[in-house]
Write a protein that holds these residues in place. Structure first.
Motif, short mmCIF file in Angstrom:
data_model
loop_
_atom_site.label_atom_id
_atom_site.label_comp_id
_atom_site.label_asym_id
_atom_site.label_seq_id
_atom_site.Cartn_x
_atom_site.Cartn_y
_atom_site.Cartn_z
N ARG A 110 0.85 -1.18 0.00
CA ARG A 110 0.00 0.00 0.00
C ARG A 110 0.89 1.23 0.00
NH1 ARG A 110 -4.11 1.87 4.77
NH2 ARG A 110 -2.12 2.06 5.85
N PRO A 111 1.14 1.79 -1.17
CA PRO A 111 2.02 2.96 -1.24
C PRO A 111 1.45 4.13 -0.45
CG PRO A 111 0.83 2.67 -3.30
CD PRO A 111 0.58 1.44 -2.49
N LEU A 112 2.34 4.94 0.08
CA LEU A 112 1.90 6.11 0.81
C LEU A 112 1.21 7.10 -0.12
CD1 LEU A 112 5.02 6.88 3.06
CD2 LEU A 112 2.90 5.73 3.74
N HIS A 113 0.28 7.84 0.46
CA HIS A 113 -0.35 8.94 -0.27
C HIS A 113 0.78 9.88 -0.73
CE1 HIS A 113 -2.45 12.78 -0.83
NE2 HIS A 113 -3.57 12.07 -0.96
N PRO A 114 0.66 10.45 -1.92
CA PRO A 114 1.73 11.33 -2.43
C PRO A 114 2.17 12.41 -1.45
CG PRO A 114 0.14 10.88 -4.16
CD PRO A 114 -0.42 10.28 -2.90
N ALA A 115 1.23 12.98 -0.69
CA ALA A 115 1.60 14.03 0.27
C ALA A 115 2.49 13.46 1.36
CB ALA A 115 0.34 14.65 0.88
N LEU A 116 2.16 12.26 1.85
CA LEU A 116 2.99 11.63 2.88
C LEU A 116 4.35 11.24 2.31
CD1 LEU A 116 0.62 9.28 4.92
CD2 LEU A 116 1.26 11.65 5.34
N ALA A 117 4.32 10.66 1.12
CA ALA A 117 5.57 10.22 0.49
C ALA A 117 6.53 11.40 0.32
CB ALA A 117 5.27 9.57 -0.85
N ALA A 118 6.00 12.55 -0.06
CA ALA A 118 6.84 13.73 -0.26
C ALA A 118 7.44 14.20 1.06
CB ALA A 118 6.02 14.85 -0.90
N LEU A 119 6.65 14.19 2.13
CA LEU A 119 7.15 14.62 3.43
C LEU A 119 8.22 13.67 3.96
CD1 LEU A 119 3.82 15.77 5.07
CD2 LEU A 119 5.81 17.22 4.65
N VAL A 120 7.98 12.36 3.79
CA VAL A 120 8.95 11.37 4.24
C VAL A 120 10.27 11.53 3.48
CG1 VAL A 120 9.49 8.90 4.27
CG2 VAL A 120 7.24 9.71 5.04
N ALA A 121 10.17 11.77 2.18
CA ALA A 121 11.37 11.97 1.36
C ALA A 121 12.13 13.21 1.80
CB ALA A 121 10.99 12.06 -0.11
N ARG A 122 11.41 14.29 2.09
CA ARG A 122 12.07 15.52 2.53
C ARG A 122 12.78 15.31 3.85
NH1 ARG A 122 7.73 20.36 2.17
NH2 ARG A 122 9.40 21.40 3.34
N ALA A 123 12.14 14.59 4.78
CA ALA A 123 12.76 14.34 6.07
C ALA A 123 14.02 13.50 5.92
CB ALA A 123 11.77 13.64 7.00
N SER A 124 13.97 12.50 5.04
CA SER A 124 15.12 11.64 4.80
C SER A 124 16.28 12.42 4.21
CB SER A 124 14.72 10.50 3.86
OG SER A 124 15.84 9.69 3.56
N GLN A 125 15.99 13.30 3.28
CA GLN A 125 17.04 14.13 2.68
C GLN A 125 17.62 15.08 3.71
OE1 GLN A 125 14.90 15.96 -0.51
NE2 GLN A 125 14.79 14.08 -1.73
N GLY A 126 16.76 15.56 4.63
CA GLY A 126 17.23 16.49 5.65
C GLY A 126 18.21 15.87 6.61
N THR A 127 18.14 14.54 6.81
CA THR A 127 19.06 13.91 7.74
C THR A 127 20.46 13.80 7.16
OG1 THR A 127 18.47 11.69 6.91
CG2 THR A 127 17.21 12.54 8.77
N ARG A 128 20.64 14.19 5.91
CA ARG A 128 21.96 14.10 5.30
C ARG A 128 22.62 15.46 5.15
NH1 ARG A 128 19.20 10.11 2.19
NH2 ARG A 128 18.85 11.54 0.47
N ARG A 129 22.06 16.48 5.78
CA ARG A 129 22.68 17.81 5.71
C ARG A 129 22.38 18.58 6.97
NH1 ARG A 129 18.25 18.45 2.18
NH2 ARG A 129 16.73 19.97 2.90
N ALA A 130 23.12 19.65 7.19
CA ALA A 130 22.91 20.47 8.37
C ALA A 130 21.56 21.18 8.28
CB ALA A 130 24.04 21.48 8.51
N GLY A 131 20.99 21.50 9.42
CA GLY A 131 19.74 22.25 9.44
C GLY A 131 18.54 21.43 9.82
N GLY A 132 18.70 20.13 9.96
CA GLY A 132 17.60 19.29 10.41
C GLY A 132 16.68 18.86 9.29
N PRO A 133 15.70 18.02 9.62
CA PRO A 133 14.75 17.53 8.63
C PRO A 133 14.02 18.68 7.95
CG PRO A 133 14.60 16.27 10.66
CD PRO A 133 15.48 17.44 10.95
N ASP A 134 13.94 18.63 6.65
CA ASP A 134 13.31 19.70 5.87
C ASP A 134 11.81 19.44 5.78
OD1 ASP A 134 12.76 21.79 4.19
OD2 ASP A 134 13.38 20.72 2.37
N VAL A 135 11.11 19.66 6.89
CA VAL A 135 9.66 19.48 6.92
C VAL A 135 9.02 20.65 7.65
CG1 VAL A 135 9.70 16.96 6.78
CG2 VAL A 135 9.85 18.05 9.00
N PRO A 136 7.79 21.02 7.29
CA PRO A 136 7.10 22.14 7.95
C PRO A 136 6.96 21.92 9.45
CG PRO A 136 5.97 21.51 5.93
CD PRO A 136 6.99 20.45 6.19
#
Length: 206
Positions: free
Chosen positions: A86-112
């Motif tokens: 059951r794939p995530l809803h596109p809105a959830l998938a986008a937020l999860v992807a942003r958080a994952s990318q944020g863990t690889r750079r300074a500044g913390g997870p890139d989520v609202p």
């Protein structure tokens, strides 16, 4: 949680107490674990957006009321079924992807910072996005964002940062703030978690 020796008592929100050597406890469920005798084992915390977490959550749902200790124990004793496709809803998938990318750079997870901001960006109502988080990830937006920030902080500690540096990188005020949130979620401090994982962060209280 899985024990290699001894047993513990799992208690749910209704006061039911069940002694067992293993249990699967869904995210966001009120519970207590009481080690009434010497016991050794491992507690695993899984990313709620991952396939393994989805499979285990489905197992608990199949065993009964996800809020009861009986269901947690029963789920731990059944074979692991394949994760539901059951794939995530596109809105959830986008937020999860942003958080994952944020863990690889300074500044913390890139989520609202708030559900309302995230919903506005996704073009959804706050109610709709909140339901998606509950239905597909099993926890509210604020808890998921907190999880993402803690992941970022511990990744920084793993890479050699002090607790203060890790706290700032993940968006916490200071190491004391990070420690309070970490202890509230996991019951131990970041330093204790790092040592249990075999990491040796720079000496600092917390």
């Amino acid at each position: 949680m899985a024990l290699t020796s001894g047993t513990v008592v799992f208690q749910d929100r209704y006061g039911h107490r069940v002694r067992a050597a293993a249990a699967i406890i869904p995210a966001g469920v009120v519970h207590a674990v009481d080690a009434t005798e010497p016991a050794r084992g491992t507690t695993y915390y899984l990313d709620p957006a991952g396939r393994t977490a989805a499979a285990l959550a489905a197992r608990v749902e199949a065993a009964g009321d996800r809020r009861t200790a009986g269901a947690w124990i029963a789920a731990a004793g059944t074979p692991l079924a394949p994760a539901p496709d059951r794939p995530l809803h596109p809105a959830l998938a986008a937020l999860v992807a942003r958080a994952s990318q944020g863990t690889r750079r300074a500044g913390g997870p890139d989520v609202p910072e708030s559900l309302a901001e995230a919903a506005a960006e996704a073009g959804l109502s706050s109610t709709r996005l909140g339901h998606l988080f509950s239905d597909q990830l099993g926890l509210p937006y604020t808890a998921w964002r907190r999880w993402a920030r803690l992941q970022h902080a511990m990744a920084a500690v793993h890479e050699g940062a002090t607790l203060t540096e890790a706290a700032h990188a993940a968006g916490f005020t200071d190491s004391a703030h990070l420690t309070r949130v970490f202890r509230a979620m996991f019951g131990i401090t970041p330093t204790q978690a790092a040592r249990a994982a075999g990491w040796r962060p720079p000496r600092q209280s917390g």
